[in-house]
Design a protein around this motif. Structure first.
Motif: not given
Length: 199
Positions: A144-172
């Protein structure tokens, strides 16, 4: 390839032997021009033995030969790097390498992170470690946690905050490594599947 066999008075150059798949350094030997030519011709790594004072094909007695894959010459033309597929242990003492190490793939920090996850999964109490506490909740919670982190990566990929995208990618990635271990696997198993798909 022009090797400078004359740089040293004995006419030998060092040959570093590396596993073609794992990239582990297996041993160091020495070659003269004749050993180098025999290695190229037979595709079996052959050295000049300083103790036996003759050519010596690795594994000629034990059967633990080194099948040549590739040869590289360093910038000074006096050191060889040979990629091989070893058959059996390389060291005469029976170990995979002459440094007593296992010949395993190493993915740098990812392998280090896998070791930390495994250590905390096996040796830490849930009250002491986030990793241990998540494993204690069972595989469904880890998945479940992997699924949550994957969704967060997708959300951040659509925004322009590279820092958040990389942090969510690390969590995933971190939680995915945990899920692999929960299923009894490591990243090496996934890489083996990918290699099998290589065309």
């Amino acid at each position: 390839m022009t090797i400078d066999f004359n740089k040293n008075t004995d006419g030998l150059v060092p040959a570093i032997i590396q596993d073609a798949s794992t990239k582990s350094v297996l041993m160091l030997g020495y070659m003269n021009a004749e050993a180098f030519e025999k290695t190229k011709a037979t595709k079996l790594v052959t050295f000049f033995s300083r103790t036996k004072n003759r050519l010596w094909t690795k594994g000629e007695e034990s059967g633990n030969v080194l099948h040549l894959v590739d040869i590289k010459l360093d910038c000074d033309n006096d050191t060889l790097l040979m990629s091989v597929n070893p058959k059996g242990p390389t060291c005469h003492k029976g170990t995979d390498t002459c440094w007593g190490e296992d010949n395993m793939s190493n993915y740098g920090f990812i392998s280090h992170l896998e070791a930390i996850i495994e250590d905390r999964r096996l040796h830490s109490k849930p009250s002491e470690s986030y990793v241990s506490s998540l494993f204690a909740k069972g595989i469904n919670k880890v998945a479940q946690k992997v699924g949550e982190e994957a969704v967060e990566v997708v959300i951040e990929a659509k925004d322009n905050d590279d820092n958040l995208f990389l942090n969510e990618s690390a969590d995933l990635l971190f939680h995915y490594l945990m899920l692999l271990q929960a299923k009894g696997f490591k990243i090496e198993d996934v890489i083996s599947v990918l290699k099998g798909r290589e065309k």
